[in-house]
Design an enzyme around this catalytic site. Structure first.
Site, PDB file in Angstrom:
ATOM      1  N   GLY A 175       0.860  -1.317  -0.081  1.00  0.00           N
ATOM      2  CA  GLY A 175      -0.056   0.014  -0.036  1.00  0.00           C
ATOM      3  C   GLY A 175       0.914   1.195  -0.314  1.00  0.00           C
ATOM      4  O   GLY A 175       2.356   1.291   0.213  1.00  0.00           O
ATOM      5  N   ASP A 184      -4.435   9.694  15.248  1.00  0.00           N
ATOM      6  CA  ASP A 184      -4.704   9.424  13.952  1.00  0.00           C
ATOM      7  C   ASP A 184      -5.652   8.106  13.688  1.00  0.00           C
ATOM      8  O   ASP A 184      -5.121   7.225  12.908  1.00  0.00           O
ATOM      9  CB  ASP A 184      -3.616   9.522  12.994  1.00  0.00           C
ATOM     10  CG  ASP A 184      -3.772   9.944  11.501  1.00  0.00           C
ATOM     11  OD1 ASP A 184      -4.873  10.286  11.501  1.00  0.00           O
ATOM     12  OD2 ASP A 184      -2.974   9.785  10.825  1.00  0.00           O
ATOM     13  N   LYS A 205       8.254  -0.198   5.557  1.00  0.00           N
ATOM     14  CA  LYS A 205       7.849   1.055   4.955  1.00  0.00           C
ATOM     15  C   LYS A 205       8.950   1.855   4.675  1.00  0.00           C
ATOM     16  O   LYS A 205       9.741   2.205   5.373  1.00  0.00           O
ATOM     17  CB  LYS A 205       7.151   1.796   6.235  1.00  0.00           C
ATOM     18  CG  LYS A 205       6.200   3.102   5.907  1.00  0.00           C
ATOM     19  CD  LYS A 205       5.550   3.440   6.925  1.00  0.00           C
ATOM     20  CE  LYS A 205       4.412   4.723   6.869  1.00  0.00           C
ATOM     21  NZ  LYS A 205       3.607   4.916   7.772  1.00  0.00           N
TER      22      LYS A 205
HETATM   23  N1  LIG Z   1       2.382  -3.930   8.979  1.00  0.00           N
HETATM   24  C1  LIG Z   1       1.608  -3.855   7.556  1.00  0.00           C
HETATM   25  N2  LIG Z   1       1.224  -5.251   7.205  1.00  0.00           N
HETATM   26  C2  LIG Z   1       0.493  -5.160   6.042  1.00  0.00           C
HETATM   27  N3  LIG Z   1      -0.057  -3.912   5.406  1.00  0.00           N
HETATM   28  C3  LIG Z   1       0.549  -3.023   5.952  1.00  0.00           C
HETATM   29  C4  LIG Z   1       1.162  -2.901   7.136  1.00  0.00           C
HETATM   30  N4  LIG Z   1       1.550  -1.522   7.125  1.00  0.00           N
HETATM   31  C5  LIG Z   1       1.057  -0.831   6.149  1.00  0.00           C
HETATM   32  N5  LIG Z   1       0.449  -1.653   5.334  1.00  0.00           N
HETATM   33  C6  LIG Z   1      -0.564  -1.337   4.380  1.00  0.00           C
HETATM   34  O1  LIG Z   1      -0.030  -0.053   3.569  1.00  0.00           O
HETATM   35  C7  LIG Z   1      -0.903   0.951   3.305  1.00  0.00           C
HETATM   36  C8  LIG Z   1      -0.050   2.126   3.854  1.00  0.00           C
HETATM   37  O2  LIG Z   1       0.259   2.189   5.200  1.00  0.00           O
HETATM   38  P1  LIG Z   1       0.832   3.567   5.633  1.00  0.00           P
HETATM   39  O3  LIG Z   1       1.025   3.440   7.269  1.00  0.00           O
HETATM   40  O4  LIG Z   1       1.934   3.830   4.933  1.00  0.00           O
HETATM   41  O5  LIG Z   1      -0.161   4.662   5.162  1.00  0.00           O
HETATM   42  P2  LIG Z   1      -1.698   5.047   5.543  1.00  0.00           P
HETATM   43  O6  LIG Z   1      -1.776   4.749   7.068  1.00  0.00           O
HETATM   44  O7  LIG Z   1      -2.619   4.563   4.678  1.00  0.00           O
HETATM   45  O8  LIG Z   1      -1.725   6.779   5.390  1.00  0.00           O
HETATM   46  P3  LIG Z   1      -0.932   7.660   6.179  1.00  0.00           P
HETATM   47  O9  LIG Z   1       0.349   7.510   6.486  1.00  0.00           O
HETATM   48  O10 LIG Z   1      -0.740   8.546   5.283  1.00  0.00           O
HETATM   49  O11 LIG Z   1      -1.663   7.895   7.431  1.00  0.00           O
HETATM   50  C9  LIG Z   1      -2.039   0.711   4.413  1.00  0.00           C
HETATM   51  O12 LIG Z   1      -3.198   1.304   4.297  1.00  0.00           O
HETATM   52  C10 LIG Z   1      -1.963  -0.787   4.620  1.00  0.00           C
HETATM   53  O13 LIG Z   1      -2.711  -1.375   3.561  1.00  0.00           O
END
Ligand SMILES: Nc1ncnc2c1ncn2[C@@H]1O[C@H](COP(=O)(O)OP(=O)(O)OP(=O)(O)O)[C@@H](O)[C@H]1O
Length: 693
Positions: free
Chosen positions: A97, A217, A118
């Site tokens: 994502g 958040d 990430k």
């Molecule tokens: N530990 C994880 N395991 C599986 N998928 C993940 C994990 N962390 C994040 N993701 C996937 O990646 C996407 C992006 O995550 P990220 O935390 O970077 O952004 P967000 O929370 O969607 O947005 P923002 O960071 O702007 O709040 C998530 O929506 C999720 O689908």
């Protein structure tokens, strides 16, 4: 013969008896003894060198193994190459994502452990701050309802920042519930368990963590689901330690060393309602709940829009007059600080105006800006053009309507409504709505020329449409009582007007469109983005880049007092949880305009819709129709708890401990907030200590 016998023996000359001269020696032969003396030390040296080499290799292997999550407590420091290999060089196939500050990739460590990596976008100050926040907070939380931060990798020179998490196989709730619509989440039981998980996770953060952690958040994309669809809280990029408790934080960042951070709170911060100027706590419940229709948020116009389309509190870019940060991002990374203290330092360093965590300016002009004003000023160059964002919003909505081919509207509305095919009669209705929209569009163009405020334009459009329909004897479309609802809201306002003081009277007399617009514009006050951003859903977190601490959660989910410039408190998480709970129950986004506005406009704002249904005693209408095995009592409980959490006054919202207890049945099920009850209950469960005015 004797003579022969007596003959003396032949004289042997000394020259003859001397040993023959050794032949002249060659040089090599001459050095042989010396070489043999050297061979031994050389061989020994080589052996020592190879042993050393082996030792170094072993050490490196050993030390690398130490970064693997086997023997030490996380977060570990991973090498970049380990993570690169684990994710197949960050292959797009492994992309899980995209977040506001980078992409997340699936990976597998040499040990076989699955991870999520990430990769933070480089060069974003906000991203760096989030990186540090994650390390300092998430890395220290040990709870099975919080996603474990396994480690990090950081190369300052190359500006590489990576965070490593446990892999959550079903990704985010946003993804699973709203985008992929996983069949597993069609079970009521699953959704209720997710709500419980989140409530317990937040309770842990607020009450078990020492000092308490405020997430700041909470939203579906920050709730991750494991392979069993159990929920865990993720993303502590905007989290804070509770102000009073913050004193010293030991942070082990980048260098792997313990960097000591003095993050002393500047005096005791005030609690809940007092944060909002002390006025909130004295406000009547009616007054408060009326203003709960804050704004919101996710816009999903039409079926052709990207499923990810949602609207978030836009960037509040650090305008030059607001703050000048003189340190480079990597220098800032060196300043291993968290929270406000970090920015306090920046304000001192830069010697410029800086908006503080509580929304007040420090230094420079020392101007105090609070509440809504703060947002307006951030976005509109000091508040001189306070109507601009609203106009912009309306213009955008107009453009969306105008730009879509009419056939598209017809096709969309005629074929699909709420994902279900519609019949002939419905399609006729929709055709009429289409006509109405067409006329509205033309009207709009004409009226736009006059440059009237957007709100007026909308109000008149609706009034005109209503009167036109009344003249023609046409009832409002959709059969869902748009008129009634519309007027109902006004009626409710009228009823309450009688009971309220003059101040609240003016508020309640405002039309529904007003709160809707107020809501949206209230949340858009960072708006420097164009409509494309909204449509694409690529709108980053509140505060965005921001070298100010004005990172204020995400539109739709951010508590009004916080989005308006107040202090982040646990009650902000409670508010966001309330929105999340409604999303879980209804299976839709908090702001969603589908099909034609006349039938759906009333439901566009999930929170207002829930409040409207509560007043009508039809709370169950909010429940996702595709849910299987619905437990009506639990659903009612969830919606009621959500409404409690969504009260404007932070003091009136329950704590997460209370919420968890109510949801789990450990405590009495709550009464609906006062204004939703036909006759007010004698014991309002969360009433303020102060009497309502
Ligand atoms: N530990 C994880 N395991 C599986 N998928 C993940 C994990 N962390 C994040 N993701 C996937 O990646 C996407 C992006 O995550 P990220 O935390 O970077 O952004 P967000 O929370 O969607 O947005 P923002 O960071 O702007 O709040 C998530 O929506 C999720 O689908």
């Amino acid at each position: 013969m004797p003579s022969r016998l007596l003959s003396p023996p032949p004289l042997i000359l000394p020259a003859e008896i001397s040993p023959p001269k050794p032949p002249p020696l060659s040089e090599s032969t001459h050095n042989r003894p010396i070489n043999s003396r050297l061979v031994t030390p050389i061989a020994a040296g080589a052996a020592a060198f190879s042993i050393l080499l082996c030792l170094v290799c072993l050490y490196r292997k050993f030390s690398r193994r130490r970064t693997a999550p086997s023997d030490l407590k996380p977060p570990y420091r991973f090498s970049y190459s380990t993570l690169r290999h684990a994710t197949s060089s960050f292959s797009p196939d492994n992309r899980l994502g995209q977040g506001g500050f980078g992409s997340v990739y699936r990976g597998t460590l040499p040990s076989g452990q699955e991870i999520a990596v990430k990769l933070m976008d480089s060069g974003s100050l906000q991203g760096e701050r989030e990186f540090q926040n994650e390390l300092s907070l998430a890395g220290k939380i040990d709870c099975d309802r919080v996603v474990t931060l396994l480690g990090f990798s950081c190369d300052r020179r190359r500006r590489r920042m990576l965070l490593v998490y446990e892999l959550m196989h079903n990704r985010s709730l946003q993804d699973a519930l709203l985008d992929r619509k996983c069949p597993e989440l069609m079970s009521w039981n699953k959704r209720f368990l997710i709500a419980m998980d989140i409530a317990k996770g937040l309770e842990f953060l607020h009450t078990v963590c020492d000092p308490p952690v405020i997430h700041g958040d909470i939203k579906p994309s920050n709730i991750l689901l494991d392979c069993f669809f159990s929920a865990k809280i993720a993303d502590f990029g905007l989290a804070r330690l509770k102000a009073e408790e913050v004193s010293e934080v030991l942070l082990d960042v980048a260098d792997g060393g313990a960097a000591k951070i003095n993050n002393t709170s500047k005096g005791k911060k005030k609690e809940g309602s007092e944060i909002n100027g002390g006025a909130e706590d004295n406000g009547s419940i009616l007054e408060e709940t009326e203003s709960v229709a804050t704004g919101y948020e996710e816009v999903n116009i039409g079926a052709d829009q990207s499923p990810e389309s949602f609207l978030r509190v836009p960037d509040v870019e650090a305008s030059p007059e607001t703050v000048v940060v003189e340190a480079s991002p990597s220098e800032l990374l060196d300043k291993t600080s968290v929270s406000e203290g970090y920015f306090d330092k920046l304000s001192v360093d830069s010697g410029k105006d800086l908006v503080s965590g509580d929304g007040n300016r420090r230094g420079g002009r020392k101007k105090s800006i609070s509440g809504k004003d703060w947002w307006w000023r951030q976005d509109n160059g000091g508040g001189s053009e306070s109507g601009r964002v609203k106009d912009y919003v309306m213009e955008w909505i107009g453009t969306e309507i105008k730009e879509r081919p009419k056939s598209d509207w017809i096709a969309t509305s005629a074929s699909v409504e709420d994902g279900k095919p519609v019949g002939k009669s419905e399609s006729k209705k929709q055709q009429k709505r289409m006509e109405w929209w067409t006329s509205l569009d033309e009207e709009k163009i004409r009226k736009k020329e006059k440059r009237r405020p957007a709100r007026e334009w909308w109000r008149e459009e609706f009034c005109e449409e209503l009167s036109r329909k009344k003249k023609r004897g046409i009832k409002h479309s959709g059969g869902s009582g748009v008129d009634n609802w519309w007027q109902g809201d006004e009626d409710f306002g009228a009823d309450t007007r009688k009971k309220k003081k003059s101040r609240s009277r003016s508020r309640s007399s405002r039309g529904s469109i007003d709160w809707w617009l107020d809501g949206i514009s209230g949340e858009l006050r960072g708006g420097r983005r164009n409509s494309q951003d909204w449509v694409s859903g690529e709108i980053p977190k509140s505060g965005g880049v921001s070298s100010t601490p004005s990172m204020r959660g995400t539109v739709c989910y951010v508590a009004p007092e916080y989005g308006g410039g107040g202090q982040l408190s646990e009650k902000c998480d409670v508010y966001s949880f309330g929105v999340l709970l409604l999303v879980l129950v209804s299976g839709r986004r908090p702001l969603q305009v589908t099909a034609s506005p006349m039938s759906e406009f009333e439901r566009a704002n999930l929170i207002s819709w829930a409040r409207h249904l509560a007043r009508r005693g039809k709370l169950l209408d909010l429940v996702d129709p595709s849910i299987l095995g619905l437990d009506r009592d639990q659903a009612l409980l969830c919606i009621t708890v959500a409404l409690l959490c969504l009260q404007r006054s932070p003091a009136r919202r329950p704590s997460m401990k209370e919420v968890a207890a109510m949801l789990s049945g450990e405590s009495e099920p709550p009464h609906l907030p006062f204004e939703f009850s036909p006759s007010p209950p004698s014991s309002f469960p969360f009433k303020s200590r102060k009497k309502p005015r």
